[in-house]
Design a protein around this motif. Structure first.
Motif, PDB file in Angstrom:
ATOM      1  N   ALA A   1       0.894  -1.315   0.159  1.00  0.00           N
ATOM      2  CA  ALA A   1       0.101   0.434   0.278  1.00  0.00           C
ATOM      3  C   ALA A   1       0.397   1.158   0.227  1.00  0.00           C
ATOM      4  O   ALA A   1       1.854   0.787  -0.040  1.00  0.00           O
ATOM      5  CB  ALA A   1      -0.684  -0.358   1.477  1.00  0.00           C
ATOM      6  N   ASN A   2      -0.169   2.543  -0.059  1.00  0.00           N
ATOM      7  CA  ASN A   2       0.933   3.902  -0.117  1.00  0.00           C
ATOM      8  C   ASN A   2       0.999   4.323   1.714  1.00  0.00           C
ATOM      9  O   ASN A   2       0.146   4.049   2.266  1.00  0.00           O
ATOM     10  CB  ASN A   2       0.227   4.236  -0.934  1.00  0.00           C
ATOM     11  CG  ASN A   2       0.884   6.002  -0.969  1.00  0.00           C
ATOM     12  OD1 ASN A   2       2.566   5.633  -1.506  1.00  0.00           O
ATOM     13  ND2 ASN A   2       0.404   6.816  -1.858  1.00  0.00           N
TER      14      ASN A   2
ATOM     15  N   TRP B   1       1.934   7.725   0.955  1.00  0.00           N
ATOM     16  CA  TRP B   1       2.344   9.417   0.827  1.00  0.00           C
ATOM     17  C   TRP B   1       1.962   9.831   0.032  1.00  0.00           C
ATOM     18  O   TRP B   1       1.363   9.259  -0.729  1.00  0.00           O
ATOM     19  CB  TRP B   1       4.012   8.408  -0.458  1.00  0.00           C
ATOM     20  CG  TRP B   1       4.639   9.785  -0.685  1.00  0.00           C
ATOM     21  CD1 TRP B   1       4.470  10.157  -1.640  1.00  0.00           C
ATOM     22  CD2 TRP B   1       5.165  10.400  -0.178  1.00  0.00           C
ATOM     23  NE1 TRP B   1       5.253  11.886  -1.685  1.00  0.00           N
ATOM     24  CE2 TRP B   1       6.498  11.747  -0.261  1.00  0.00           C
ATOM     25  CE3 TRP B   1       5.894  10.370   1.437  1.00  0.00           C
ATOM     26  CZ2 TRP B   1       6.717  12.982  -0.079  1.00  0.00           C
ATOM     27  CZ3 TRP B   1       7.237  11.348   1.763  1.00  0.00           C
ATOM     28  CH2 TRP B   1       7.308  11.956   1.256  1.00  0.00           C
TER      29      TRP B   1
ATOM     30  N   THR C   1      -3.280   7.813   0.370  1.00  0.00           N
ATOM     31  CA  THR C   1      -2.928   7.097   1.849  1.00  0.00           C
ATOM     32  C   THR C   1      -4.318   6.154   2.307  1.00  0.00           C
ATOM     33  O   THR C   1      -5.226   7.027   2.138  1.00  0.00           O
ATOM     34  CB  THR C   1      -1.696   7.768   2.676  1.00  0.00           C
ATOM     35  OG1 THR C   1      -1.557   8.151   2.070  1.00  0.00           O
ATOM     36  CG2 THR C   1      -1.815   6.821   3.991  1.00  0.00           C
TER      37      THR C   1
ATOM     38  N   VAL D   1       5.977  -1.205   0.207  1.00  0.00           N
ATOM     39  CA  VAL D   1       5.738   0.620   0.207  1.00  0.00           C
ATOM     40  C   VAL D   1       6.439   0.752  -1.445  1.00  0.00           C
ATOM     41  O   VAL D   1       8.031   0.761  -1.129  1.00  0.00           O
ATOM     42  CB  VAL D   1       5.813   1.481   1.191  1.00  0.00           C
ATOM     43  CG1 VAL D   1       4.718   1.406   1.598  1.00  0.00           C
ATOM     44  CG2 VAL D   1       6.935   1.615   1.893  1.00  0.00           C
ATOM     45  N   ASN D   2       6.323   2.203  -1.546  1.00  0.00           N
ATOM     46  CA  ASN D   2       7.031   2.626  -3.020  1.00  0.00           C
ATOM     47  C   ASN D   2       8.039   3.162  -2.067  1.00  0.00           C
ATOM     48  O   ASN D   2       9.117   3.504  -2.287  1.00  0.00           O
ATOM     49  CB  ASN D   2       6.011   3.672  -3.599  1.00  0.00           C
ATOM     50  CG  ASN D   2       6.771   4.812  -5.038  1.00  0.00           C
ATOM     51  OD1 ASN D   2       7.850   3.720  -5.288  1.00  0.00           O
ATOM     52  ND2 ASN D   2       6.483   5.665  -4.657  1.00  0.00           N
ATOM     53  N   ASN D   3       7.582   4.443  -1.040  1.00  0.00           N
ATOM     54  CA  ASN D   3       8.822   5.201  -0.804  1.00  0.00           C
ATOM     55  C   ASN D   3       8.523   4.949   1.326  1.00  0.00           C
ATOM     56  O   ASN D   3       7.577   5.166   2.008  1.00  0.00           O
ATOM     57  CB  ASN D   3       7.942   6.817  -0.820  1.00  0.00           C
ATOM     58  CG  ASN D   3       8.216   7.373  -1.700  1.00  0.00           C
ATOM     59  OD1 ASN D   3       9.484   6.345  -2.723  1.00  0.00           O
ATOM     60  ND2 ASN D   3       7.196   7.846  -2.408  1.00  0.00           N
TER      61      ASN D   3
ATOM     62  N   SER E   1      11.196  -1.638  -0.644  1.00  0.00           N
ATOM     63  CA  SER E   1      10.656  -0.200  -0.615  1.00  0.00           C
ATOM     64  C   SER E   1      11.798  -0.006  -1.776  1.00  0.00           C
ATOM     65  O   SER E   1      12.869  -0.217  -1.543  1.00  0.00           O
ATOM     66  CB  SER E   1      10.898   0.450   0.222  1.00  0.00           C
ATOM     67  OG  SER E   1      10.841   1.573   0.154  1.00  0.00           O
TER      68      SER E   1
ATOM     69  N   HIS F   1      12.516   1.111  -8.837  1.00  0.00           N
ATOM     70  CA  HIS F   1      10.858   1.224  -8.932  1.00  0.00           C
ATOM     71  C   HIS F   1      10.332  -0.483  -9.245  1.00  0.00           C
ATOM     72  O   HIS F   1       9.482  -0.615  -9.560  1.00  0.00           O
ATOM     73  CB  HIS F   1      10.160   2.582  -9.155  1.00  0.00           C
ATOM     74  CG  HIS F   1      10.679   3.675  -8.025  1.00  0.00           C
ATOM     75  ND1 HIS F   1      11.435   4.508  -8.047  1.00  0.00           N
ATOM     76  CD2 HIS F   1       9.505   4.037  -7.037  1.00  0.00           C
ATOM     77  CE1 HIS F   1      10.972   5.010  -7.080  1.00  0.00           C
ATOM     78  NE2 HIS F   1      10.093   5.183  -6.882  1.00  0.00           N
TER      79      HIS F   1
END
Length: 120
Positions: free
Chosen positions: A23-24, A26, A30, A50-52, A80, A112
């Motif tokens: 999930a996000n 950022w 969110t 998570v991406n970030n 990540s 990514h």
């Protein structure tokens, strides 16, 4: 009769220890209900993708910004594409590095593109 999920509580009732959560954390999109449920139900052994993975400073957390580090005690692995570097206003980064060194937390950092491939 088709069963429908009609509330956030119904949707989140399936969360269990040891789950993989992608999930996000950022900006817009969110999933605040998800993060609050993970925190308050004390679900453990999580793998968080998570991406970030960027823990928030105390000032931004007080303004309500969701912070992935709040569920760090419940997390066993983080995937990540980006994370914050250690700095004085993010003491949680020291805790992350300590847990990785102790072997109580796995942290995989990748591009990514690789992150997306891992999710497919």
């Amino acid at each position: 009769m088709i069963s429908k999920v009609t509330s956030a509580d119904d949707a989140l009732s399936v969360l269990r220890d040891g789950m993989f959560i992608a999930a996000n954390f950022w900006g817009p999109g969110t999933p605040n209900y998800l993060w609050h449920t993970l925190l308050h139900k004390n679900i453990k052994g999580l793998t968080i993708c998570v991406n970030n993975y960027v823990p928030k400073t105390d000032a931004t957390r007080e303004k309500g910004a969701p912070d992935p580090s709040l569920i760090l005690p419940q997390t066993k692995k983080i995937l990540s594409a980006f994370t914050a570097r250690p700095r004085d206003d993010l003491p949680i980064m020291t805790e992350i590095m300590k847990r990785v060194a102790e072997g109580t937390l796995e942290f995989e950092s990748m591009s990514h593109g690789i992150l997306i491939e891992r999710l497919m």
